[in-house]
Design a protein around this motif. Structure first.
Motif, PDB file in Angstrom:
ATOM      1  N   GLU A  87       0.822  -1.206   0.000  1.00  0.00           N
ATOM      2  CA  GLU A  87       0.000   0.000   0.000  1.00  0.00           C
ATOM      3  C   GLU A  87       0.856   1.257   0.000  1.00  0.00           C
ATOM      4  OE1 GLU A  87      -3.139   0.118   2.858  1.00  0.00           O
ATOM      5  OE2 GLU A  87      -3.762  -1.921   2.399  1.00  0.00           O
ATOM      6  N   ASN A  88       1.916   1.287   0.792  1.00  0.00           N
ATOM      7  CA  ASN A  88       2.805   2.450   0.800  1.00  0.00           C
ATOM      8  C   ASN A  88       3.475   2.635  -0.549  1.00  0.00           C
ATOM      9  OD1 ASN A  88       2.274   3.231   3.409  1.00  0.00           O
ATOM     10  ND2 ASN A  88       3.961   2.034   4.272  1.00  0.00           N
ATOM     11  N   TYR A  89       3.855   1.538  -1.174  1.00  0.00           N
ATOM     12  CA  TYR A  89       4.494   1.616  -2.483  1.00  0.00           C
ATOM     13  C   TYR A  89       3.528   2.190  -3.525  1.00  0.00           C
ATOM     14  CZ  TYR A  89       6.683   0.217  -6.830  1.00  0.00           C
ATOM     15  OH  TYR A  89       7.216   0.225  -8.088  1.00  0.00           O
ATOM     16  N   ASP A  91       0.883   4.034  -2.930  1.00  0.00           N
ATOM     17  CA  ASP A  91       0.644   5.439  -2.573  1.00  0.00           C
ATOM     18  C   ASP A  91       1.734   6.344  -3.134  1.00  0.00           C
ATOM     19  OD1 ASP A  91      -1.657   4.850  -1.220  1.00  0.00           O
ATOM     20  OD2 ASP A  91      -0.746   4.953   0.771  1.00  0.00           O
ATOM     21  N   ARG A  92       2.989   5.930  -2.994  1.00  0.00           N
ATOM     22  CA  ARG A  92       4.099   6.740  -3.500  1.00  0.00           C
ATOM     23  C   ARG A  92       4.051   6.871  -5.019  1.00  0.00           C
ATOM     24  NH1 ARG A  92       9.178   4.151  -2.072  1.00  0.00           N
ATOM     25  NH2 ARG A  92       7.934   2.350  -1.599  1.00  0.00           N
ATOM     26  N   LEU A  94       1.341   6.693  -6.967  1.00  0.00           N
ATOM     27  CA  LEU A  94       0.224   7.571  -7.320  1.00  0.00           C
ATOM     28  C   LEU A  94       0.548   9.037  -7.030  1.00  0.00           C
ATOM     29  CD1 LEU A  94      -2.831   5.502  -6.098  1.00  0.00           C
ATOM     30  CD2 LEU A  94      -2.297   6.143  -8.446  1.00  0.00           C
ATOM     31  N   ARG A  95       1.140   9.287  -5.898  1.00  0.00           N
ATOM     32  CA  ARG A  95       1.482  10.658  -5.534  1.00  0.00           C
ATOM     33  C   ARG A  95       2.469  11.252  -6.545  1.00  0.00           C
ATOM     34  NH1 ARG A  95       2.241  11.243   0.463  1.00  0.00           N
ATOM     35  NH2 ARG A  95       2.357   9.098  -0.047  1.00  0.00           N
ATOM     36  N   TYR A 100      -1.253  13.690  -6.109  1.00  0.00           N
ATOM     37  CA  TYR A 100      -2.221  13.571  -5.029  1.00  0.00           C
ATOM     38  C   TYR A 100      -2.004  12.280  -4.289  1.00  0.00           C
ATOM     39  CZ  TYR A 100      -5.106  17.202  -7.153  1.00  0.00           C
ATOM     40  OH  TYR A 100      -5.572  18.378  -7.650  1.00  0.00           O
ATOM     41  N   ASN A 101      -2.470  12.257  -3.066  1.00  0.00           N
ATOM     42  CA  ASN A 101      -2.506  11.021  -2.314  1.00  0.00           C
ATOM     43  C   ASN A 101      -3.971  10.608  -2.239  1.00  0.00           C
ATOM     44  OD1 ASN A 101      -1.881   8.860  -0.754  1.00  0.00           O
ATOM     45  ND2 ASN A 101      -1.789  10.005   1.156  1.00  0.00           N
ATOM     46  N   ILE A 102      -4.305   9.540  -2.912  1.00  0.00           N
ATOM     47  CA  ILE A 102      -5.695   9.050  -2.952  1.00  0.00           C
ATOM     48  C   ILE A 102      -5.863   8.007  -1.866  1.00  0.00           C
ATOM     49  CG2 ILE A 102      -7.426   7.846  -4.310  1.00  0.00           C
ATOM     50  CD1 ILE A 102      -6.063   9.001  -6.799  1.00  0.00           C
ATOM     51  N   VAL A 103      -6.887   8.180  -1.043  1.00  0.00           N
ATOM     52  CA  VAL A 103      -7.174   7.224   0.013  1.00  0.00           C
ATOM     53  C   VAL A 103      -8.516   6.572  -0.286  1.00  0.00           C
ATOM     54  CG1 VAL A 103      -7.568   6.922   2.487  1.00  0.00           C
ATOM     55  CG2 VAL A 103      -5.906   8.622   1.687  1.00  0.00           C
TER      56      VAL A 103
END
Length: 106
Positions: A87-89, A91-92, A94-95, A100-103
């Protein structure tokens, strides 16, 4: 036609070769900077998937040039040595791609 290539360490290179991708093996992250400069000047380079450890060692000026250019696209490959969760990977990635950081909540 643009090529897709992988720049990684000797441990993960065979798996990418089996997938039929051009692979460049580097022993140390310090070798990555010289290689990336060469690849940026090639006309046939479209996508470079590069070991995350190698990207982290690149000079900030080279990273700025990569960020500004439309080709080649450099995609980080998670390092086997780092135990970051998926998930962290994602997120990075996508950002970096969209700013943006999409949650997503379940």
């Amino acid at each position: 036609m643009y090529k897709c290539m992988v720049v990684t360490d000797p441990e993960t290179a065979p798996g990418f070769r089996m997938a039929g991708v051009e692979v460049i093996e580097l022993e140390t992250p310090d070798e990555a900077e010289k290689l990336v400069i060469k690849l940026l000047h090639r006309d046939d380079t479209g996508v470079i998937a590069m070991n995350e450890d190698f990207i982290e060692k690149l000079d900030h000026r080279i990273m700025e040039r990569i960020e500004r250019s439309y080709r080649p696209i450099i995609i980080p490959i998670p390092s086997a040595k780092k135990q970051s969760d998926r998930e962290n990977y994602i997120d990075r990635l996508l950002r970096r791609a969209i700013g943006y950081n999409i949650v997503v909540r379940r």
